[in-house]
Motif scaffolding. Structure first.
Motif, mmCIF file in Angstrom:
data_model
loop_
_atom_site.group_PDB
_atom_site.id
_atom_site.type_symbol
_atom_site.label_atom_id
_atom_site.label_comp_id
_atom_site.label_asym_id
_atom_site.label_seq_id
_atom_site.Cartn_x
_atom_site.Cartn_y
_atom_site.Cartn_z
ATOM 1 N N GLY A 52 0.863 -1.359 -0.119
ATOM 2 C CA GLY A 52 0.104 0.041 -0.122
ATOM 3 C C GLY A 52 0.824 1.286 0.116
ATOM 4 O O GLY A 52 2.005 1.041 -0.019
ATOM 5 N N ILE A 53 0.245 2.332 -0.298
ATOM 6 C CA ILE A 53 0.962 3.611 -0.298
ATOM 7 C C ILE A 53 1.519 3.674 1.274
ATOM 8 O O ILE A 53 0.881 3.942 2.138
ATOM 9 C CB ILE A 53 0.190 4.704 -0.577
ATOM 10 C CG1 ILE A 53 -0.485 4.741 -2.037
ATOM 11 C CG2 ILE A 53 0.830 6.301 -0.325
ATOM 12 C CD1 ILE A 53 -1.224 5.770 -2.524
ATOM 13 N N ILE A 54 2.928 4.113 1.385
ATOM 14 C CA ILE A 54 3.644 4.623 2.458
ATOM 15 C C ILE A 54 3.522 6.025 2.528
ATOM 16 O O ILE A 54 2.827 6.774 3.374
ATOM 17 C CB ILE A 54 4.976 4.131 2.681
ATOM 18 C CG1 ILE A 54 5.019 2.602 2.277
ATOM 19 C CG2 ILE A 54 5.755 4.681 3.484
ATOM 20 C CD1 ILE A 54 6.506 2.294 2.383
ATOM 21 N N ALA A 55 4.029 6.893 1.682
ATOM 22 C CA ALA A 55 4.125 8.021 1.678
ATOM 23 C C ALA A 55 4.524 8.820 0.094
ATOM 24 O O ALA A 55 4.835 8.238 -0.617
ATOM 25 C CB ALA A 55 5.398 8.641 2.579
ATOM 26 N N VAL A 56 4.143 10.161 0.122
ATOM 27 C CA VAL A 56 4.108 10.893 -1.100
ATOM 28 C C VAL A 56 5.065 12.138 -0.620
ATOM 29 O O VAL A 56 5.172 12.544 0.236
ATOM 30 C CB VAL A 56 2.860 11.638 -1.422
ATOM 31 C CG1 VAL A 56 2.867 12.320 -2.726
ATOM 32 C CG2 VAL A 56 1.867 10.400 -1.644
ATOM 33 N N ALA A 57 5.860 12.686 -1.698
ATOM 34 C CA ALA A 57 6.880 13.621 -1.364
ATOM 35 C C ALA A 57 6.681 14.654 -2.611
ATOM 36 O O ALA A 57 6.427 14.358 -3.603
ATOM 37 C CB ALA A 57 8.473 13.093 -1.293
ATOM 38 N N TYR A 70 -1.113 7.218 5.990
ATOM 39 C CA TYR A 70 -1.965 6.836 7.331
ATOM 40 C C TYR A 70 -1.171 7.327 8.565
ATOM 41 O O TYR A 70 -1.219 6.808 9.540
ATOM 42 C CB TYR A 70 -2.414 5.261 7.412
ATOM 43 C CG TYR A 70 -2.898 5.060 6.263
ATOM 44 C CD1 TYR A 70 -4.503 5.454 6.104
ATOM 45 C CD2 TYR A 70 -2.625 4.143 5.022
ATOM 46 C CE1 TYR A 70 -5.091 4.951 4.841
ATOM 47 C CE2 TYR A 70 -3.441 3.907 4.129
ATOM 48 C CZ TYR A 70 -4.527 4.078 3.961
ATOM 49 O OH TYR A 70 -5.419 3.601 2.980
ATOM 50 N N GLY A 71 -0.717 8.802 8.479
ATOM 51 C CA GLY A 71 0.156 9.171 9.462
ATOM 52 C C GLY A 71 -0.447 9.057 10.659
ATOM 53 O O GLY A 71 0.361 8.997 11.906
ATOM 54 N N ALA A 72 -1.693 9.525 10.598
ATOM 55 C CA ALA A 72 -2.168 9.545 12.180
ATOM 56 C C ALA A 72 -2.505 8.476 12.860
ATOM 57 O O ALA A 72 -2.725 8.424 13.990
ATOM 58 C CB ALA A 72 -3.741 10.398 11.897
ATOM 59 N N SER A 73 -2.237 7.426 12.013
ATOM 60 C CA SER A 73 -2.551 6.147 12.876
ATOM 61 C C SER A 73 -1.135 5.523 13.349
ATOM 62 O O SER A 73 -0.766 4.338 14.047
ATOM 63 C CB SER A 73 -3.210 5.042 11.810
ATOM 64 O OG SER A 73 -4.454 5.334 11.553
ATOM 65 N N PHE A 116 1.775 -1.118 9.167
ATOM 66 C CA PHE A 116 -0.024 -0.308 9.185
ATOM 67 C C PHE A 116 -0.643 -1.014 8.177
ATOM 68 O O PHE A 116 -1.497 -1.565 8.190
ATOM 69 C CB PHE A 116 0.165 1.134 9.386
ATOM 70 C CG PHE A 116 -1.290 1.524 9.355
ATOM 71 C CD1 PHE A 116 -2.008 1.540 10.439
ATOM 72 C CD2 PHE A 116 -1.896 2.053 8.190
ATOM 73 C CE1 PHE A 116 -3.384 1.893 10.453
ATOM 74 C CE2 PHE A 116 -3.112 2.192 8.236
ATOM 75 C CZ PHE A 116 -3.979 2.274 9.341
ATOM 76 N N ASN A 117 0.145 -0.799 6.966
ATOM 77 C CA ASN A 117 -0.448 -1.253 5.590
ATOM 78 C C ASN A 117 -0.482 -2.928 5.629
ATOM 79 O O ASN A 117 -1.538 -3.282 5.257
ATOM 80 C CB ASN A 117 0.752 -1.008 4.370
ATOM 81 C CG ASN A 117 0.593 0.557 4.448
ATOM 82 O OD1 ASN A 117 -0.443 1.238 4.536
ATOM 83 N ND2 ASN A 117 1.344 0.734 3.269
#
Length: 131
Positions: A52-57, A70-73, A116-117
């Motif tokens: 799944g998506i980890i992060a976008v820059a 999903y940083g809030a989690s 998390f993913n």
């Protein structure tokens, strides 16, 4: 051109501090897990995936931003998140000129996003109750 080649080119075109910061951030992300893949989405944004998506820059005029889907989690014991704190899902890290990247903490955050993913993907489907 592959997504990784596009990211290489984007970094090369950032001839100020943002290019160095972006390159360091990317290096830490890729070092966190050998199965992370890179994509190029949304009209020019590097995206990192693992289950799944980890992060976008993105490189903005005065900052380099890394947004976790999903940083809030995610646990953030090193307090890396400093942007998007009001959101219900995403959290971001903004690096300004002169900021240093904490490689160890960033790798831990990337690994937490992967975990998390993976946990999200393994959640059992609820069975409907029969009346």
């Amino acid at each position: 051109m592959t997504p990784s080649e596009r990211i290489d080119r984007m970094i090369a075109e950032l001839t100020d501090w943002r290019g160095k910061t972006f390159a360091s951030m990317r290096k830490a992300i890729l070092a966190a897990d050998p199965e992370i893949t890179e994509e190029w989405k949304w009209m020019g944004s590097p995206v990192w995936y693992r289950d799944g998506i980890i992060a976008v820059a993105n490189a903005h005029k005065g900052k380099v931003k890394l947004t976790f889907m999903y940083g809030a989690s995610l646990p953030d014991p090193d307090k890396l998140f400093n942007a998007g704190l009001e959101g219900n899902a995403r959290r971001a890290i903004d690096w300004l000129e002169g900021d240093k990247i904490n490689d160890r903490a960033l790798k831990n955050l990337i690994r937490a996003a992967i975990a998390f993913n993976q946990a999200k993907a393994k959640k059992p489907v609820k069975k409907s109750k029969k009346a």
